[in-house]
Design a protein around this motif. Structure first.
Motif, short mmCIF file in Angstrom:
data_model
loop_
_atom_site.label_atom_id
_atom_site.label_comp_id
_atom_site.label_asym_id
_atom_site.label_seq_id
_atom_site.Cartn_x
_atom_site.Cartn_y
_atom_site.Cartn_z
N THR A 2 0.74 -1.23 -0.09
CA THR A 2 -0.08 0.02 0.08
C THR A 2 1.02 1.24 0.11
O THR A 2 2.10 1.33 0.39
CB THR A 2 -1.15 0.06 1.18
OG1 THR A 2 -0.11 0.07 2.43
CG2 THR A 2 -1.90 -1.18 1.47
N ALA A 10 -1.17 -5.21 9.99
CA ALA A 10 -1.90 -5.32 11.05
C ALA A 10 -1.33 -5.82 12.22
O ALA A 10 -0.81 -6.96 12.43
CB ALA A 10 -3.29 -6.29 10.67
N SER A 35 -1.64 -0.23 9.35
CA SER A 35 -2.95 -0.18 8.78
C SER A 35 -4.10 -0.58 9.56
O SER A 35 -5.19 -0.12 9.20
CB SER A 35 -2.91 -0.65 7.20
OG SER A 35 -2.83 -2.23 7.35
N ALA A 36 -3.86 -1.43 10.69
CA ALA A 36 -4.93 -1.90 11.39
C ALA A 36 -4.41 -2.36 12.72
O ALA A 36 -3.25 -2.81 12.65
CB ALA A 36 -5.70 -3.00 10.59
N ALA A 56 -7.21 1.46 10.94
CA ALA A 56 -8.27 0.94 11.46
C ALA A 56 -8.26 0.04 12.56
O ALA A 56 -7.22 -0.45 12.92
CB ALA A 56 -9.18 0.53 10.35
N TYR A 58 -10.24 -2.99 14.96
CA TYR A 58 -11.07 -4.25 14.81
C TYR A 58 -10.88 -5.07 16.10
O TYR A 58 -10.06 -4.87 16.76
CB TYR A 58 -10.61 -5.07 13.81
CG TYR A 58 -10.31 -4.58 12.39
CD1 TYR A 58 -11.50 -4.92 11.52
CD2 TYR A 58 -9.39 -3.89 11.89
CE1 TYR A 58 -11.53 -4.41 10.05
CE2 TYR A 58 -9.53 -3.51 10.56
CZ TYR A 58 -10.57 -3.62 9.61
OH TYR A 58 -10.58 -3.08 8.33
N ALA A 63 -11.27 -10.37 10.22
CA ALA A 63 -11.72 -9.05 9.61
C ALA A 63 -10.70 -8.44 9.31
O ALA A 63 -10.71 -7.83 8.13
CB ALA A 63 -12.86 -8.50 10.54
N ALA A 64 -9.77 -8.36 10.03
CA ALA A 64 -8.61 -7.28 9.86
C ALA A 64 -7.70 -7.84 8.56
O ALA A 64 -7.29 -7.22 7.60
CB ALA A 64 -7.65 -7.07 10.97
N CYS A 67 -8.70 -7.47 5.16
CA CYS A 67 -8.66 -5.72 4.80
C CYS A 67 -7.85 -5.84 3.49
O CYS A 67 -6.71 -6.27 3.61
CB CYS A 67 -8.58 -4.92 5.95
SG CYS A 67 -8.54 -3.27 5.38
N ALA A 68 -8.27 -5.11 2.45
CA ALA A 68 -7.42 -4.77 1.33
C ALA A 68 -5.94 -4.28 1.86
O ALA A 68 -4.94 -4.11 1.11
CB ALA A 68 -8.02 -4.12 0.00
N ASP A 69 -6.24 -3.12 2.75
CA ASP A 69 -4.90 -2.61 3.23
C ASP A 69 -4.01 -3.18 4.14
O ASP A 69 -2.97 -2.56 4.62
CB ASP A 69 -5.68 -1.30 3.90
CG ASP A 69 -4.61 0.09 4.14
OD1 ASP A 69 -3.92 0.04 2.99
OD2 ASP A 69 -4.67 0.69 4.93
N VAL A 70 -4.31 -4.41 4.36
CA VAL A 70 -3.26 -5.25 5.04
C VAL A 70 -2.42 -6.08 4.30
O VAL A 70 -3.25 -7.19 3.64
CB VAL A 70 -4.12 -6.01 6.15
CG1 VAL A 70 -3.24 -7.09 7.04
CG2 VAL A 70 -4.77 -5.15 7.34
#
Length: 345
Positions: A2, A10, A35-36, A56, A58, A63-64, A67-70
């Motif tokens: 990213t 994460a 990112s998480a 973000a 969580y 769920a984390a 995430c596309a950002d992880v």
């Protein structure tokens, strides 16, 4: 990746260790961002996430990881939660830096090893941070170069100023000596085959029912002998040392010679009070090395096999502690996946 090739991480677990890693990734190292964050305590996760732009919060690791950002996962949750988090990471084929222990026992650690073996490539680096300490790295390089000849013995010291409430004799092996177990395997490149634990009369500073200090003797597959003094209520500070005795000389890591002061008729230096201070630089180097390797598409450092082997030795150590007898270590056959050297994803 990213944000222009930056690794989105994460962090699972936002206790003292996880929060420190969030700070480290956000403020100290390069090439990654948080990112998480994940914690079963949603409010705590939100408070930690609020410290990092674009992070973000969580309560569910799955769920984390979805995430596309992880792009990668750092596991700093309590040990019993590690197996589920690691298997979820494998399901997403995400690289993981997992704080020790890999899992709390050898059976679950072996399940992780088998799952990674089925994945077909390494994804896990275990957080045995002493391998990244400058002095221990110098000792490793000296031994690898044959500078001391064949290593015959290691003399190790592991002292804590005090223990928190509820700290048990078994935790002296599982939470403390586990580091010497990994250091032994790493420095000597030999497996540990047997453990003996000797228990002198307890220190007057030891809490009731805690047998402190102890002397742990490790035997290796190459015939080396390792002694570990574990003293977790020494009162004066945190000390970790390892002296290698070879055929042609000796070398010791861990003296931590910092600023030496001569004043008021006395001389001396400072003794660190906890592992976070003593090994701060090692933690920084460990996480940076993990990020750099991950961005190259590699997995390096202590492997899931190292985590499993340490768990198996710890189990033998706890049995030896209870029985007072020499106890052998039972290890599964080492899979080819964990041959020495970096592994590409």
């Amino acid at each position: 990746m990213t944000r222009d090739g930056t690794l989105g991480v994460a962090v699972i677990g936002t206790g003292s260790m996880g929060s420190d890693h969030v700070r480290r990734i956000d403020q100290v190292i390069s090439g990654a961002r948080v990112s998480a964050v994940v914690d079963i305590d949603g409010d705590r996760a939100k408070s930690v996430a609020a410290l990092v732009d674009g992070c973000a919060a969580y309560t569910d690791p799955a769920a984390a990881m979805a995430c596309a950002d992880v792009d990668a996962v750092l596991v700093a949750s309590p040990g019993p939660a590690h197996e589920a988090a690691l298997l979820e990471a494998f399901a997403h084929d995400l690289p993981v830096l997992c704080e020790k222990p890999l899992t709390p026992d050898a059976a679950s650690a072996l399940r992780v090893v088998r799952a990674e073996e089925r994945l077909g490539h390494r994804r896990v680096q275990v957080g045995f941070m002493r391998r990244y300490d400058a002095e221990f790295a110098q000792l490793k390089a000296l031994l690898d170069a044959g500078g001391l000849g064949r290593p015959l013995m290691l003399h190790c010291t592991h002292r804590n100023a005090s223990t928190p409430p509820g700290f048990t004799s078994q935790m002296m092996i599982n939470d403390s000596v586990v580091h010497e177990i990994d250091v032994t395997r790493w420095l000597l490149e030999q497996e540990i085959t047997a453990v003996t634990v000797l228990r002198p009369a307890p220190s007057g500073a030891a809490p009731e029912a805690l047998s402190d200090p102890q002397l742990v003797l490790l035997e290796t597959s190459g015939g080396a002998i390792v002694d570990v003094e574990i003293f977790v209520n020494c009162g004066f500070g945190y000390q970790v040392r390892c002296e290698a005795v070879g055929e042609h000389g000796t070398a010791r890591a861990g003296d931590a010679h910092g600023l030496y002061v001569n004043a008021a008729g006395r001389w001396g230096g400072e003794i660190a009070q906890d592992y976070v201070v003593r090994f701060r630089d090692a933690y920084d180097r460990q996480v940076q090395a993990w990020v750099d390797a991950t961005r190259r598409g590699e997995t390096t450092g202590p492997s899931a096999w190292d985590g499993y082997a340490a768990a198996a030795v710890c189990e033998a150590g706890v049995r030896a502690q209870a029985s007072g007898e020499r106890t052998t270590v039972a290890l599964a056959e080492r899979p080819a996946l964990y041959a020495p050297g970096p592994a590409r994803a």
